[in-house]
Scaffold this motif. Structure first.
Motif, mmCIF file in Angstrom:
data_model
loop_
_atom_site.group_PDB
_atom_site.id
_atom_site.type_symbol
_atom_site.label_atom_id
_atom_site.label_comp_id
_atom_site.label_asym_id
_atom_site.label_seq_id
_atom_site.Cartn_x
_atom_site.Cartn_y
_atom_site.Cartn_z
ATOM 1 N N ILE A 66 -11.134 -11.623 -82.492
ATOM 2 C CA ILE A 66 -9.899 -11.805 -83.245
ATOM 3 C C ILE A 66 -10.223 -11.988 -84.726
ATOM 4 C CG2 ILE A 66 -7.894 -13.311 -83.591
ATOM 5 C CD1 ILE A 66 -8.093 -14.005 -80.584
ATOM 6 N N PHE A 67 -11.170 -12.871 -85.013
ATOM 7 C CA PHE A 67 -11.644 -13.103 -86.381
ATOM 8 C C PHE A 67 -13.069 -12.564 -86.471
ATOM 9 C CE2 PHE A 67 -8.694 -16.577 -85.308
ATOM 10 C CZ PHE A 67 -7.699 -16.313 -86.240
ATOM 11 N N ASP A 68 -13.272 -11.537 -87.299
ATOM 12 C CA ASP A 68 -14.574 -10.886 -87.366
ATOM 13 C C ASP A 68 -15.605 -11.770 -88.059
ATOM 14 O OD1 ASP A 68 -14.081 -10.635 -90.119
ATOM 15 O OD2 ASP A 68 -13.520 -8.530 -89.975
ATOM 16 N N LEU A 69 -16.842 -11.303 -88.092
ATOM 17 C CA LEU A 69 -17.935 -12.120 -88.624
ATOM 18 C C LEU A 69 -17.717 -12.504 -90.081
ATOM 19 C CD1 LEU A 69 -21.133 -10.502 -87.048
ATOM 20 C CD2 LEU A 69 -19.656 -12.316 -86.141
ATOM 21 N N GLN A 70 -17.224 -11.573 -90.885
ATOM 22 C CA GLN A 70 -16.993 -11.895 -92.296
ATOM 23 C C GLN A 70 -15.935 -12.982 -92.449
ATOM 24 O OE1 GLN A 70 -18.762 -10.294 -95.062
ATOM 25 N NE2 GLN A 70 -18.020 -12.239 -95.877
ATOM 26 N N THR A 71 -14.862 -12.869 -91.675
ATOM 27 C CA THR A 71 -13.808 -13.880 -91.727
ATOM 28 C C THR A 71 -14.336 -15.248 -91.317
ATOM 29 O OG1 THR A 71 -12.109 -12.221 -91.245
ATOM 30 C CG2 THR A 71 -11.530 -14.522 -90.844
ATOM 31 N N LEU A 72 -15.137 -15.289 -90.264
ATOM 32 C CA LEU A 72 -15.701 -16.559 -89.804
ATOM 33 C C LEU A 72 -16.621 -17.167 -90.852
ATOM 34 C CD1 LEU A 72 -16.567 -15.705 -86.085
ATOM 35 C CD2 LEU A 72 -14.566 -16.931 -86.952
ATOM 36 N N ILE A 73 -17.478 -16.345 -91.425
ATOM 37 C CA ILE A 73 -18.422 -16.840 -92.432
ATOM 38 C C ILE A 73 -17.676 -17.381 -93.647
ATOM 39 C CG2 ILE A 73 -20.118 -16.053 -94.139
ATOM 40 C CD1 ILE A 73 -21.330 -14.335 -91.901
ATOM 41 N N ASP A 74 -16.682 -16.636 -94.122
ATOM 42 C CA ASP A 74 -15.916 -17.088 -95.289
ATOM 43 C C ASP A 74 -15.163 -18.376 -94.983
ATOM 44 O OD1 ASP A 74 -16.748 -15.003 -96.931
ATOM 45 O OD2 ASP A 74 -15.056 -13.720 -96.404
ATOM 46 N N TYR A 75 -14.578 -18.458 -93.797
ATOM 47 C CA TYR A 75 -13.788 -19.644 -93.437
ATOM 48 C C TYR A 75 -14.688 -20.875 -93.314
ATOM 49 C CZ TYR A 75 -10.226 -22.465 -91.122
ATOM 50 O OH TYR A 75 -9.328 -23.458 -90.807
ATOM 51 N N ILE A 76 -15.779 -20.734 -92.583
ATOM 52 C CA ILE A 76 -16.692 -21.878 -92.395
ATOM 53 C C ILE A 76 -17.370 -22.244 -93.708
ATOM 54 C CG2 ILE A 76 -18.792 -22.659 -91.221
ATOM 55 C CD1 ILE A 76 -17.927 -20.868 -88.845
ATOM 56 N N GLY A 77 -17.826 -21.228 -94.443
ATOM 57 C CA GLY A 77 -18.488 -21.496 -95.711
ATOM 58 C C GLY A 77 -17.585 -22.210 -96.702
ATOM 59 N N THR A 78 -16.318 -21.839 -96.723
ATOM 60 C CA THR A 78 -15.359 -22.442 -97.658
ATOM 61 C C THR A 78 -14.988 -23.865 -97.257
ATOM 62 O OG1 THR A 78 -14.417 -20.289 -98.239
ATOM 63 C CG2 THR A 78 -13.055 -22.219 -98.657
ATOM 64 N N HIS A 79 -14.755 -24.087 -95.965
ATOM 65 C CA HIS A 79 -14.251 -25.389 -95.518
ATOM 66 C C HIS A 79 -15.343 -26.403 -95.203
ATOM 67 C CE1 HIS A 79 -9.945 -24.385 -95.204
ATOM 68 N NE2 HIS A 79 -10.364 -23.160 -94.909
ATOM 69 N N PHE A 80 -16.498 -25.941 -94.765
ATOM 70 C CA PHE A 80 -17.538 -26.866 -94.333
ATOM 71 C C PHE A 80 -18.868 -26.676 -95.047
ATOM 72 C CE2 PHE A 80 -14.779 -25.805 -90.695
ATOM 73 C CZ PHE A 80 -14.191 -27.037 -90.491
ATOM 74 N N GLY A 81 -19.104 -25.470 -95.554
ATOM 75 C CA GLY A 81 -20.399 -25.125 -96.121
ATOM 76 C C GLY A 81 -21.271 -24.450 -95.080
ATOM 77 N N LEU A 82 -22.061 -23.506 -95.526
ATOM 78 C CA LEU A 82 -23.038 -22.828 -94.680
ATOM 79 C C LEU A 82 -24.356 -22.789 -95.425
ATOM 80 C CD1 LEU A 82 -21.334 -19.665 -93.106
ATOM 81 C CD2 LEU A 82 -22.513 -21.486 -91.868
ATOM 82 N N GLY A 83 -25.418 -23.153 -94.740
ATOM 83 C CA GLY A 83 -26.726 -23.168 -95.381
ATOM 84 C C GLY A 83 -27.778 -22.484 -94.539
ATOM 85 N N LYS A 84 -28.966 -22.406 -95.086
ATOM 86 C CA LYS A 84 -30.098 -21.796 -94.391
ATOM 87 C C LYS A 84 -30.324 -22.491 -93.047
ATOM 88 C CE LYS A 84 -34.966 -20.568 -95.098
ATOM 89 N NZ LYS A 84 -35.462 -21.139 -93.818
ATOM 90 N N ASP A 85 -30.504 -21.688 -92.013
ATOM 91 C CA ASP A 85 -30.784 -22.149 -90.652
ATOM 92 C C ASP A 85 -29.578 -22.742 -89.941
ATOM 93 O OD1 ASP A 85 -33.441 -21.281 -90.740
ATOM 94 O OD2 ASP A 85 -34.130 -23.185 -91.586
ATOM 95 N N ASP A 86 -28.373 -22.458 -90.417
ATOM 96 C CA ASP A 86 -27.176 -22.783 -89.645
ATOM 97 C C ASP A 86 -26.943 -21.694 -88.595
ATOM 98 O OD1 ASP A 86 -26.719 -25.076 -91.096
ATOM 99 O OD2 ASP A 86 -25.050 -24.257 -92.252
ATOM 100 N N LEU A 87 -26.334 -22.074 -87.489
ATOM 101 C CA LEU A 87 -25.951 -21.137 -86.432
ATOM 102 C C LEU A 87 -24.441 -21.122 -86.282
ATOM 103 C CD1 LEU A 87 -28.451 -22.020 -83.528
ATOM 104 C CD2 LEU A 87 -28.622 -20.094 -85.121
ATOM 105 N N ILE A 88 -23.895 -19.942 -85.948
ATOM 106 C CA ILE A 88 -22.480 -19.833 -85.608
ATOM 107 C C ILE A 88 -22.357 -19.176 -84.238
ATOM 108 C CG2 ILE A 88 -20.214 -18.924 -86.230
ATOM 109 C CD1 ILE A 88 -21.126 -18.781 -89.118
ATOM 110 N N TYR A 89 -21.796 -19.913 -83.270
ATOM 111 C CA TYR A 89 -21.412 -19.361 -81.978
ATOM 112 C C TYR A 89 -20.020 -18.774 -82.170
ATOM 113 C CZ TYR A 89 -25.155 -21.628 -79.224
ATOM 114 O OH TYR A 89 -26.358 -22.001 -78.664
ATOM 115 N N THR A 90 -19.890 -17.453 -82.024
ATOM 116 C CA THR A 90 -18.709 -16.756 -82.549
ATOM 117 C C THR A 90 -17.535 -16.639 -81.578
ATOM 118 O OG1 THR A 90 -19.631 -14.599 -81.937
ATOM 119 C CG2 THR A 90 -20.136 -15.428 -84.149
ATOM 120 N N GLY A 91 -17.613 -17.258 -80.415
ATOM 121 C CA GLY A 91 -16.506 -17.210 -79.467
ATOM 122 C C GLY A 91 -16.890 -16.509 -78.177
ATOM 123 N N THR A 92 -16.144 -16.793 -77.126
ATOM 124 C CA THR A 92 -16.479 -16.252 -75.810
ATOM 125 C C THR A 92 -15.425 -15.266 -75.317
ATOM 126 O OG1 THR A 92 -17.206 -16.865 -73.572
ATOM 127 C CG2 THR A 92 -15.333 -18.075 -74.458
#
Length: 208
Positions: free
Chosen positions: A152-178
Motif C-alpha cells: 500500500i505504501f511503497d519503500l520510498q513513502t515508508l522511508i520518507d515517513y519514518i525518516g521525517t517523524h522518527f529519524g533513520l540512521g545507519k544500521d536501522d531496519l524496516i520491516y515493511t509489512g506482511t
C-alpha cells in the motif's frame, strides 16, 4: 548478526492482510518498533519464544537495511544497501487485549525472538526486487506469498515517513509489512523464508 540501531515495523501495508484481520485500509503508514533484543537470525536452529497458552502468529515481511542517515530528497537506492526476509511474530491474544484497552502493542510484538531475520543480501533496486515473490513455508507448505508491488505504501513513502517523524540512521531496519496468509504457529513448526527459488533462512519454533 549485523549491528542494528532501530527496528521499525509497518502495520497493515497489504490490502488483503488488512482485510483478513477485519481492519480498514490505513490512510498513512502505521509504524511501531521492536527492541533490538527481539532480533535473531534464522540459521536452521530452534528458537524459543514465550507465548504460553496465547495464540502466536507468523507475519512474513520484506526487510530493508539502511546504510546512511536519512535526509529529505534521498531516494531508496541511496539509503538502502541490503535486504532480508523477516518474521514479525505476534502474540495475537495479547495484542487483542492491549488494543481493547487502548494500550501500546509492545508486549505482543517485542518479546524475545519476535523479530526473526534471514541473512542479508545486496539490494538491487525496487524493480529487480519486484521480479521475485517471497514466501513463508511452514512444515513444507507455502502459507504466505508476497511481492513488493503489492505494498500500500511503497519503500520510498515508508522511508520518507519514518525518516521525517522518527529519524533513520545507519544500521536501522524496516520491516515493511506482511501479505495475507497470517496464521498460527505451534511448537515444533519448521519455518522457511524463501526468496524466488532460494531459501534465505529457516528455524524451528519452540513455544514456552
Amino acid at each position: 548478526m549485523i549491528s542494528v540501531q532501530n527496528i521499525y515495523c509497518v502495520g497493515r501495508n497489504y490490502q488483503l492482510h488488512a482485510a483478513e484481520l477485519g481492519n480498514r485500509i490505513p490512510s498513512k503508514p502505521i509504524i511501531f518498533s521492536k527492541p533490538t533484543h527481539a532480533l535473531v537470525e534464522a540459521k536452521g536452529q530452534s528458537l524459543i519464544v514465550p507465548s504460553g497458552e496465547d495464540e502466536l502468529h507468523h507475519e512474513l515481511e520484506f526487510v530493508i537495511h539502511i546504510k546512511q542517515p536519512y535526509q529529505p530528497g534521498r531516494i531508496v537506492t541511496e539509503l538502502v544497501n541490503q535486504f532480508a526476509l523477516g518474521l514479525d511474530l505476534t502474540n495475537r491474544d495479547e495484542q487483542t487485549r492491549l488494543k481493547q484497552k487502548g494500550h501500546p502493542w509492545l508486549l505482543a510484538k517485542g518479546f524475545r525472538n519476535s523479530a526473526i531475520i534471514t541473512k542479508l543480501r545486496s539490494f538491487e533496486g525496487i524493480e529487480a526486487s519486484q521480479a521475485h515473490d517471497f514466501m513463508l513455508i511452514k512444515n513444507g507448505n507455502i502459507v504466505q506469498r508476497g511481492n513488493l508491488n503489492e505494498l500500500i505504501f511503497d519503500l520510498q513513502t515508508l522511508i520518507d515517513y519514518i525518516g521525517t517523524h522518527f529519524g533513520l540512521g545507519k544500521d536501522d531496519l524496516i520491516y515493511t509489512g506482511t501479505p495475507s496468509g497470517v496464521g498460527t504457529i505451534h511448537s515444533g513448526d519448521h519455518l522457511q523464508m524463501k526468496w524466488g527459488d532460494e531459501i534465505l533462512g529457516e528455524c524451528i519454533i519452540e513455544i514456552e
